[in-house]
Design a protein around this motif. Structure first.
Motif, PDB file in Angstrom:
ATOM      1  N   LYS A   1      32.020  11.150  46.183  1.00 52.12           N
ATOM      2  CA  LYS A   1      30.640  11.054  46.294  1.00 52.12           C
ATOM      3  C   LYS A   1      29.869  12.395  45.693  1.00 52.12           C
ATOM      4  CE  LYS A   1      28.375   8.634  48.635  1.00 52.12           C
ATOM      5  NZ  LYS A   1      27.593   7.542  48.091  1.00 52.12           N
TER       6      LYS A   1
ATOM      7  N   ARG B   1      29.064  14.117  58.689  1.00 55.62           N
ATOM      8  CA  ARG B   1      28.957  12.716  59.316  1.00 55.62           C
ATOM      9  C   ARG B   1      29.114  12.673  60.839  1.00 55.62           C
ATOM     10  NH1 ARG B   1      29.060   7.156  57.320  1.00 55.62           N
ATOM     11  NH2 ARG B   1      29.742   6.044  59.265  1.00 55.62           N
TER      12      ARG B   1
ATOM     13  N   HIS C   1      32.804  16.014  54.379  1.00 60.53           N
ATOM     14  CA  HIS C   1      32.176  14.782  54.715  1.00 60.53           C
ATOM     15  C   HIS C   1      32.213  14.309  56.148  1.00 60.53           C
ATOM     16  CE1 HIS C   1      32.028  10.124  55.188  1.00 60.53           C
ATOM     17  NE2 HIS C   1      30.799  10.486  54.848  1.00 60.53           N
TER      18      HIS C   1
ATOM     19  N   TYR D   1      24.427  -3.090  46.514  1.00 55.16           N
ATOM     20  CA  TYR D   1      24.433  -3.782  47.503  1.00 55.16           C
ATOM     21  C   TYR D   1      23.788  -5.148  47.299  1.00 55.16           C
ATOM     22  CZ  TYR D   1      25.621   0.864  49.090  1.00 55.16           C
ATOM     23  OH  TYR D   1      26.236   2.198  49.358  1.00 55.16           O
TER      24      TYR D   1
ATOM     25  N   SER E   1      16.274   7.083  56.520  1.00 53.50           N
ATOM     26  CA  SER E   1      15.748   6.282  57.522  1.00 53.50           C
ATOM     27  C   SER E   1      14.514   5.713  57.236  1.00 53.50           C
ATOM     28  CB  SER E   1      15.939   6.992  58.920  1.00 53.50           C
ATOM     29  OG  SER E   1      15.149   8.084  58.888  1.00 53.50           O
TER      30      SER E   1
ATOM     31  N   CYS F   1      26.438   3.226  56.776  1.00 55.30           N
ATOM     32  CA  CYS F   1      25.302   3.624  57.365  1.00 55.30           C
ATOM     33  C   CYS F   1      25.888   3.970  58.668  1.00 55.30           C
ATOM     34  CB  CYS F   1      24.361   2.669  57.254  1.00 55.30           C
ATOM     35  SG  CYS F   1      22.695   3.375  58.412  1.00 55.30           S
TER      36      CYS F   1
ATOM     37  N   ALA G   1      26.260  14.508  54.451  1.00 52.98           N
ATOM     38  CA  ALA G   1      27.453  13.656  54.242  1.00 52.98           C
ATOM     39  C   ALA G   1      27.274  12.697  53.244  1.00 52.98           C
ATOM     40  CB  ALA G   1      27.107  12.715  55.611  1.00 52.98           C
TER      41      ALA G   1
ATOM     42  N   ILE H   1      18.206  -1.102  50.912  1.00 52.09           N
ATOM     43  CA  ILE H   1      18.607  -0.028  49.928  1.00 52.09           C
ATOM     44  C   ILE H   1      19.666  -1.033  49.121  1.00 52.09           C
ATOM     45  CG2 ILE H   1      20.417   1.602  49.668  1.00 52.09           C
ATOM     46  CD1 ILE H   1      19.657   2.816  52.165  1.00 52.09           C
TER      47      ILE H   1
ATOM     48  N   TYR I   1      28.380   6.851  43.144  1.00 56.34           N
ATOM     49  CA  TYR I   1      29.755   7.070  43.344  1.00 56.34           C
ATOM     50  C   TYR I   1      30.322   7.645  41.806  1.00 56.34           C
ATOM     51  CZ  TYR I   1      30.126   4.946  48.006  1.00 56.34           C
ATOM     52  OH  TYR I   1      30.001   4.711  49.381  1.00 56.34           O
TER      53      TYR I   1
ATOM     54  N   GLY J   1      26.198  -1.033  53.604  1.00 55.76           N
ATOM     55  CA  GLY J   1      27.379  -0.450  53.022  1.00 55.76           C
ATOM     56  C   GLY J   1      28.466  -0.896  53.511  1.00 55.76           C
TER      57      GLY J   1
ATOM     58  N   HIS K   1      31.550   5.875  54.038  1.00 54.96           N
ATOM     59  CA  HIS K   1      29.930   6.202  54.045  1.00 54.96           C
ATOM     60  C   HIS K   1      29.096   5.225  54.320  1.00 54.96           C
ATOM     61  CE1 HIS K   1      30.451  10.090  51.850  1.00 54.96           C
ATOM     62  NE2 HIS K   1      31.433   9.653  51.534  1.00 54.96           N
TER      63      HIS K   1
HETATM   64  C1  HEM Z   1      17.802   4.400  61.789  1.00 60.70           C
HETATM   65  C2  HEM Z   1      17.652   4.642  60.404  1.00 60.70           C
HETATM   66  C3  HEM Z   1      18.679   5.106  59.492  1.00 60.70           C
HETATM   67  C4  HEM Z   1      19.334   6.201  59.559  1.00 60.70           C
HETATM   68  C5  HEM Z   1      19.175   7.623  60.248  1.00 60.70           C
HETATM   69  C6  HEM Z   1      20.365   6.254  58.294  1.00 60.70           C
HETATM   70  C7  HEM Z   1      21.197   7.116  57.899  1.00 60.70           C
HETATM   71  C8  HEM Z   1      22.128   7.116  57.100  1.00 60.70           C
HETATM   72  C9  HEM Z   1      23.087   8.247  56.527  1.00 60.70           C
HETATM   73  C10 HEM Z   1      22.944   9.522  57.267  1.00 60.70           C
HETATM   74  C11 HEM Z   1      23.742   7.760  55.591  1.00 60.70           C
HETATM   75  C12 HEM Z   1      24.813   8.447  54.902  1.00 60.70           C
HETATM   76  C13 HEM Z   1      26.363   8.315  55.543  1.00 60.70           C
HETATM   77  C14 HEM Z   1      27.416   9.068  54.874  1.00 60.70           C
HETATM   78  O1  HEM Z   1      27.223   9.156  53.654  1.00 60.70           O
HETATM   79  O2  HEM Z   1      28.458   9.172  55.398  1.00 60.70           O
HETATM   80  C15 HEM Z   1      23.413   6.293  55.597  1.00 60.70           C
HETATM   81  C16 HEM Z   1      24.139   5.357  54.663  1.00 60.70           C
HETATM   82  C17 HEM Z   1      23.740   4.319  54.031  1.00 60.70           C
HETATM   83  N1  HEM Z   1      22.496   3.392  54.810  1.00 60.70           N
HETATM   84 FE1  HEM Z   1      21.530   4.170  56.482  1.00 60.70          FE
HETATM   85  N2  HEM Z   1      20.387   5.152  57.884  1.00 60.70           N
HETATM   86  C18 HEM Z   1      19.224   4.237  58.428  1.00 60.70           C
HETATM   87  C19 HEM Z   1      18.824   3.043  58.226  1.00 60.70           C
HETATM   88  C20 HEM Z   1      19.250   2.412  57.210  1.00 60.70           C
HETATM   89  C21 HEM Z   1      18.635   0.924  56.736  1.00 60.70           C
HETATM   90  C22 HEM Z   1      17.508   0.233  57.388  1.00 60.70           C
HETATM   91  C23 HEM Z   1      19.343   0.756  55.709  1.00 60.70           C
HETATM   92  C24 HEM Z   1      19.649  -0.682  54.944  1.00 60.70           C
HETATM   93  C25 HEM Z   1      18.834  -1.749  55.413  1.00 60.70           C
HETATM   94  C26 HEM Z   1      20.601   1.518  55.704  1.00 60.70           C
HETATM   95  C27 HEM Z   1      21.464   1.327  54.420  1.00 60.70           C
HETATM   96  C28 HEM Z   1      22.668   2.471  54.336  1.00 60.70           C
HETATM   97  C29 HEM Z   1      23.628   2.211  53.332  1.00 60.70           C
HETATM   98  C30 HEM Z   1      23.992   1.083  52.329  1.00 60.70           C
HETATM   99  C31 HEM Z   1      24.280   3.563  53.285  1.00 60.70           C
HETATM  100  C32 HEM Z   1      25.578   3.909  52.337  1.00 60.70           C
HETATM  101  C33 HEM Z   1      25.300   4.636  51.221  1.00 60.70           C
HETATM  102  C34 HEM Z   1      26.498   4.872  50.523  1.00 60.70           C
HETATM  103  O3  HEM Z   1      27.425   3.886  50.330  1.00 60.70           O
HETATM  104  O4  HEM Z   1      26.599   6.043  49.999  1.00 60.70           O
HETATM  105  N3  HEM Z   1      20.291   2.589  56.429  1.00 60.70           N
HETATM  106  N4  HEM Z   1      22.764   5.951  56.291  1.00 60.70           N
END
Ligand code: HEM
Length: 436
Positions: free
Chosen positions: A68, A108, A104, A316, A241, A347, A96, A287, A293, A341, A345
């Motif tokens: 990443k 995380r 990470h 996605y 978020s 979410c 993260a 997203i 990556y 996701g 990583h």
């Molecule tokens: C409550 C609100 C949210 C928070 C606090 C949040 C937080 C996070 C964080 C911190 C990551 C990084 C995790 C890591 O790299 O280990 C992440 C990844 C991700 N989140 Fe969320 N998220 C939220 C809402 C959402 C929503 C609404 C979506 C889509 C509908 C979403 C889709 C994703 C996806 C696809 C990833 C993966 C990204 C990757 O593969 O690098 N998230 N989220």
């Protein structure tokens, strides 16, 4: 090579892509298969992973072949305004999102542990209060733009409260974020300054006096995040978020009010809000392509040579909608999607995200039960941008309701701006999480 000219690259920018991204994915799929060359802005290239199987391979092999960390990629980029714009989203930060392995895991764990402390019934109450106060502003008018008047303010106000700030501070936060997102030049810079001010005040206030809120939990987490790491953890929560939450809410509502299966559900329960939410996550994930990556060594991946220092984006949106040849109604994997996701990583906040969206939408549809779009769904305006699927506006009409109507109404609700304990919004607290 990151800036080379690629004549057959798909464009993830401009109005045509914003209007119909699925047409762009379909064209790329036909011409290139599971991995396709794209430009995310003029002159900035990436490999877009659009096959479902290929996407899963990337997401679940991070730490092995995949990384990443964007440092090698960004080191080779020229200094242009387009690159500066891309790096605002994709440039390395100690969080993260941009780290691997033990680093990470440490970052995380702070976020997932702190979100574990958010109690669902209290979060639901908070979202209910915020939603009702927003609905009360337009319910008597009979029309609203649900993207601007409802979906976008919800995460700003809810997270401002979760961070442990009074509801009144959400105005400053909201203005700062809008200026940063919508404006360039001086106005954009003022927005960025205002956001830094909000962050500094937030962290200083919580250092001075802890409360039972996300910020204090992050500060006191046993991982011991220091200065820059700590600020970046909170900025990541904001960045990860706000926009996705707002888009998840808008995209789901736009499906519910334009599809008979859901429309009738408002009155006879045919398909639920949860069904609409899952469909939005699968078919139009908020997203869309923000899965950066990188490979650790040259690799021939699904027919394409990929070099270290080249940007790979997991789509996605495209992976989720890859045609399988299996009729939808015969699929047994009904809910299989990558909207949040997959792999290390994935979410970490998908449960609170679903709870926030479900609660907000159910408040809206329970108060205003005959919502309808004022334009056909195909004519709704979408915001440009390579990473998100985001409605500019969501104009609806409905039978107005008035503050003096009998029964349950948004005006009957409690105000989240009511005085809170110094520690944060009343009734939200848990105490001493890391000492027990
Ligand atoms: C409550 C609100 C949210 C928070 C606090 C949040 C937080 C996070 C964080 C911190 C990551 C990084 C995790 C890591 O790299 O280990 C992440 C990844 C991700 N989140 Fe969320 N998220 C939220 C809402 C959402 C929503 C609404 C979506 C889509 C509908 C979403 C889709 C994703 C996806 C696809 C990833 C993966 C990204 C990757 O593969 O690098 N998230 N989220």
């Amino acid at each position: 090579m990151t800036m080379r000219y690629m004549p057959d690259a798909g464009r993830l920018y401009g109005s045509q892509y914003a209007r119909d991204p699925q047409a762009v994915y379909a064209d790329l799929r036909r011409r290139h298969g599971a991995v396709a060359p794209v430009e995310i802005a003029p002159g900035i290239n990436a490999h877009l992973v659009i096959g479902y199987g290929a996407a899963l391979e990337v997401l679940t092999n991070v730490g092995g072949l995949w990384s990443k960390n964007p440092s090698a990629w960004q080191a080779r980029l020229p200094d242009t305004p387009e690159v500066a714009g891309a790096l605002a989203m994709l440039g390395y930060r100690p969080t993260a999102l941009f780290t691997d392995g033990a680093e990470h895991a440490r970052y995380r764990k702070v976020i997932s542990d702190c979100f574990q402390l958010v109690q669902p019934h209290k979060l639901r109450r908070m979202v209910t209060e915020v939603s009702d106060s927003l609905i009360a502003r337009f319910a008597a008018k009979g029309e609203a733009d649900l993207a601007t008047d409802f979906a976008r303010p919800i995460p700003v106000r809810v997270f401002n409260l979760l961070f442990g700030r009074p509801d009144s501070d959400s105005v400053e936060l909201s203005e700062a974020l809008s200026a940063m997102m919508e404006a360039t030049g001086e106005a954009g810079a003022r927005g960025s300054d205002a956001f830094s001010r909000y962050m500094n005040e937030l962290v200083q206030a919580k250092y001075a006096q802890r409360g039972d809120d996300l910020t204090s939990w992050i500060i006191d987490h046993p991982a011991g995040l220091q200065n820059e790491e700590l600020t970046q953890a909170i900025v990541l929560v904001v960045a990860a978020s706000f926009d996705p939450m707002a888009n998840l809410i808008s995209n789901t509502i736009s499906r519910m009010v334009s599809d008979d299966r859901y429309y009738s559900s408002l009155t006879n329960g045919a398909l639920s809000t949860y069904d609409a939410l899952m469909e939005a996550l699968r078919a139009e994930p908020a997203i869309a392509n923000f899965g950066p990556y990188f490979v650790r060594q040259p690799v021939h991946f699904h027919g394409t040579w990929i070099q270290p220092a080249e940007l790979v984006l997991v789509s996605y949106a495209a992976a989720n909608t890859e045609p399988t040849g299996i009729p939808e109604e015969m699929r047994s994997d009904g809910g299989a999607y990558l909207g949040f996701g997959a792999g290390p990583h994935r979410c970490p906040a998908s449960d609170p995200a679903v709870l926030i969206a479900m609660t907000a939408i159910e408040r809206l549809t329970s108060h205003l039960c005959d919502l309808e779009l004022t334009v056909p769904r195909e004519e709704l305006p979408w915001r440009p941008g390579p990473f998100h699927r985001s409605l500019e506006r969501l104009p609806v009409r409905f039978t107005p309701i008035r503050p003096d109507q009998p029964g349950d109404s948004p005006w009957a609700a409690h105000s989240p701006s009511a005085p809170t304990s110094p520690a944060g919004p009343a009734g939200y607290a848990t105490s001493g999480p890391w000492s027990s």
